[in-house]
Structure formats: C-alpha cells, structure tokens
Design a protein around this motif. Structure first.
Motif, PDB file in Angstrom:
ATOM      1  N   UNK A 159      22.073 -30.496  22.632  1.00  0.00           N
ATOM      2  CA  UNK A 159      21.741 -31.848  22.168  1.00  0.00           C
ATOM      3  C   UNK A 159      21.333 -32.713  23.362  1.00  0.00           C
ATOM      4  N   UNK A 160      20.099 -33.226  23.389  1.00  0.00           N
ATOM      5  CA  UNK A 160      19.643 -34.010  24.542  1.00  0.00           C
ATOM      6  C   UNK A 160      20.026 -35.482  24.390  1.00  0.00           C
ATOM      7  N   UNK A 161      21.051 -35.895  25.077  1.00  0.00           N
ATOM      8  CA  UNK A 161      21.525 -37.269  24.953  1.00  0.00           C
ATOM      9  C   UNK A 161      20.405 -38.260  25.256  1.00  0.00           C
ATOM     10  N   UNK A 162      20.186 -39.169  24.310  1.00  0.00           N
ATOM     11  CA  UNK A 162      19.160 -40.191  24.467  1.00  0.00           C
ATOM     12  C   UNK A 162      17.760 -39.746  24.098  1.00  0.00           C
ATOM     13  N   UNK A 163      17.580 -38.457  23.796  1.00  0.00           N
ATOM     14  CA  UNK A 163      16.251 -37.944  23.481  1.00  0.00           C
ATOM     15  C   UNK A 163      16.254 -37.019  22.252  1.00  0.00           C
ATOM     16  N   UNK A 164      17.271 -37.120  21.425  1.00  0.00           N
ATOM     17  CA  UNK A 164      17.399 -36.222  20.278  1.00  0.00           C
ATOM     18  C   UNK A 164      16.347 -36.549  19.220  1.00  0.00           C
ATOM     19  N   UNK A 165      15.685 -35.505  18.742  1.00  0.00           N
ATOM     20  CA  UNK A 165      14.601 -35.647  17.759  1.00  0.00           C
ATOM     21  C   UNK A 165      15.087 -35.190  16.394  1.00  0.00           C
ATOM     22  N   UNK A 166      14.934 -36.044  15.401  1.00  0.00           N
ATOM     23  CA  UNK A 166      15.216 -35.695  14.018  1.00  0.00           C
ATOM     24  C   UNK A 166      13.907 -35.443  13.283  1.00  0.00           C
ATOM     25  N   UNK A 167      13.885 -34.416  12.497  1.00  0.00           N
ATOM     26  CA  UNK A 167      12.726 -34.123  11.659  1.00  0.00           C
ATOM     27  C   UNK A 167      12.978 -34.678  10.270  1.00  0.00           C
ATOM     28  N   UNK A 168      11.984 -35.364   9.731  1.00  0.00           N
ATOM     29  CA  UNK A 168      12.116 -36.015   8.434  1.00  0.00           C
ATOM     30  C   UNK A 168      10.867 -35.733   7.605  1.00  0.00           C
ATOM     31  N   UNK A 169      10.921 -36.092   6.339  1.00  0.00           N
ATOM     32  CA  UNK A 169       9.762 -35.930   5.468  1.00  0.00           C
ATOM     33  C   UNK A 169       8.814 -37.120   5.628  1.00  0.00           C
ATOM     34  N   UNK A 170       7.559 -36.898   5.245  1.00  0.00           N
ATOM     35  CA  UNK A 170       6.568 -37.963   5.339  1.00  0.00           C
ATOM     36  C   UNK A 170       6.875 -39.128   4.393  1.00  0.00           C
ATOM     37  N   UNK A 171       7.626 -38.853   3.339  1.00  0.00           N
ATOM     38  CA  UNK A 171       7.861 -39.882   2.320  1.00  0.00           C
ATOM     39  C   UNK A 171       9.136 -40.680   2.569  1.00  0.00           C
ATOM     40  N   UNK A 172       9.868 -40.378   3.640  1.00  0.00           N
ATOM     41  CA  UNK A 172      11.129 -41.075   3.875  1.00  0.00           C
ATOM     42  C   UNK A 172      10.882 -42.546   4.200  1.00  0.00           C
ATOM     43  N   UNK A 173      11.647 -43.413   3.550  1.00  0.00           N
ATOM     44  CA  UNK A 173      11.516 -44.846   3.774  1.00  0.00           C
ATOM     45  C   UNK A 173      12.194 -45.246   5.080  1.00  0.00           C
TER      46      UNK A 173
END
Length: 256
Positions: free
Chosen positions: A154-168
C-alpha cells in the motif's frame, strides 16, 4: 495464493484468448444491442463467445458443469450446484464494448468448495491475459512469454482506487473516507482486479450489485498475486449462491 496445483489456469488462458480472437473482430462494429431481462445490454459477441467457451470447456473438462452469464440470463440459473463448477462471462463490460472502449474482458473462473481456485482473464483489445498457476499469478501480452504478477505494498499518500465510470462524486468521496485511498481511476470490467494483481492499483471497493461470473476469474488471479477479495466486514467472499441466483453482495478487492 491460488490453489491451482494442476495449472488449470494455463488451459483457461488459452480458451479465453481463443474466445477473444472470435469476439475482437465484432468490436466497434454495428452490432445489434439487445436488452436482457434486467435491462443490461447483450450483443452477438456475448452469445458467440459463450458458445465457444462452453464447447471448449466441455472438451477439456467434461465432468465439470458450466454456468455462463448468457445462458443464465436466457434460461435462468440452476437451483443447486455442486462443489466444483466453472463460471463464464464471455464479455464482461458489455457497456464498454458497445461504447467502443477497450476495457472489456473474457473470463473463466473455476470454483471449488465456494472459492475460486483457478481462473483466466483476457482483455482482447490490448492483448493482455492474466491467469493463475501453481507458482502464482502470471500475465502475458500478445502471446509473449508469461511474467509473474504481484500486488504492491500500500503506497501511503499515493494509493489508487479503481471505480466505475458511473460512480457519483459523492459516493467516491464517501468511499475515500472509508478506505483511505488518495486518487481514483475509472475503468470498466474485471480488469480492475487484474490491475491490482499486477501492482498498477491498490483497491477496488464495490458497493453495488454484481454476479458471480463477473469477478470469479479475476478474484482467482488477484489472490494468486497476493491480494484479497473480502466482504466490507472482512469475511470470505463466497460463491455457489444458487439460492440467490448467483448474485454478489458488496466486496472490497485489495492489493498489499
């Protein structure tokens, strides 16, 4: 790590790539888009891909039943299933496929005792394939020799979350508060779990509906790469939910 002592994932990788070669010429063409009972889209690519995959699985693994998304959509899911079965999604990310986006995948996962133990995911538009092996997760590109995949710390301060295009935006903000990621990247289909498996991203919180065939193969790959797929409460994420028509609850896919 994935329990794939027979290296079934390598066979499944060949099958998803063959299906990908069938489906890819249909991408970005004027395919008719039909609506399934739940109003999700389906095309001839989905149907042809599943027919091919089902035939190839029957040739190689005649004793293992197959549950495919399109067959289930048309005829319903079985009322019960044994401890060992395949889950097939011939085109995960059909909406992306229809839009002309490349992030759609071909998926086969093998379930044993409610857990995915082997799987393969192909992204035909990019030539990438991820699959399980006895030694862990592997990835090959356009037929080149496979390389090992591993989640990153887990990169502290640089963590990337993947989400859907439709997420509000409001939903994204709430998820960031809960899971402490720093940035987001919108992408479709099961490839999200594969990106985490190869160390390109860190987390995929899914607070929404999916079906078992959507993520079984990619979960096998992610776990073989050292990641996890759990409920938001941290419990194991189980398969074979015939009494729920193989629908999933919420889950969180994580890397290191």
């Amino acid at each position: 790590m994935s329990a794939d002592p027979q290296n079934i994932g390598a066979v499944l990788a060949d099958i998803v790539e063959e299906a990908g070669r069938l489906i890819l010429p249909l991408w970005r063409t004027a395919l008719t888009v039909d609506a399934k009972a739940d109003d999700s889209p389906v095309t001839e690519a989905d149907r042809q891909g599943e027919i091919l995959i089902t035939r190839l699985l029957a040739e190689r693994f005649p004793d293992i039943p197959v549950i495919g998304e399109e067959h289930a959509s048309e005829y319903g899911t079985p009322d019960e299933i044994g401890p060992r079965f395949f889950l097939v999604d011939p085109v995960d990310g059909t909406k992306a496929f229809v839009r002309g986006d490349p992030s759609w995948t071909v998926n086969i996962g093998l379930i044993q005792d409610r857990h995915p133990i082997a799987g393969a995911v192909c992204m035909p538009a990019s030539g990438e394939t991820w699959y399980t092996s006895e030694s862990g997760a592997l990835k090959r590109v356009n037929g080149a020799p496979a390389q090992g995949c591993r989640v990153r710390p887990w990169p502290q301060g640089q963590a990337i979350a993947l989400i859907s295009h439709t997420m509000k935006e409001e939903t994204t903000r709430k998820l960031a508060e809960t899971y402490r990621f720093d940035t987001t990247l919108a992408i479709d289909s099961s490839v999200k779990l594969c990106r985490i498996a190869e160390g390109s991203a860190d987390i995929y919180p899914r607070h929404g509906p999916t079906s078992e065939w959507d993520i079984a193969a990619a979960q096998a790959v992610l776990e073989a790469a050292g990641g996890t797929v759990l409920t938001p409460e941290g419990a194991p994420f189980l398969y074979g939910k015939a009494d729920e028509q193989f629908r999933n609850g919420w889950f969180v896919a994580r890397g290191g």
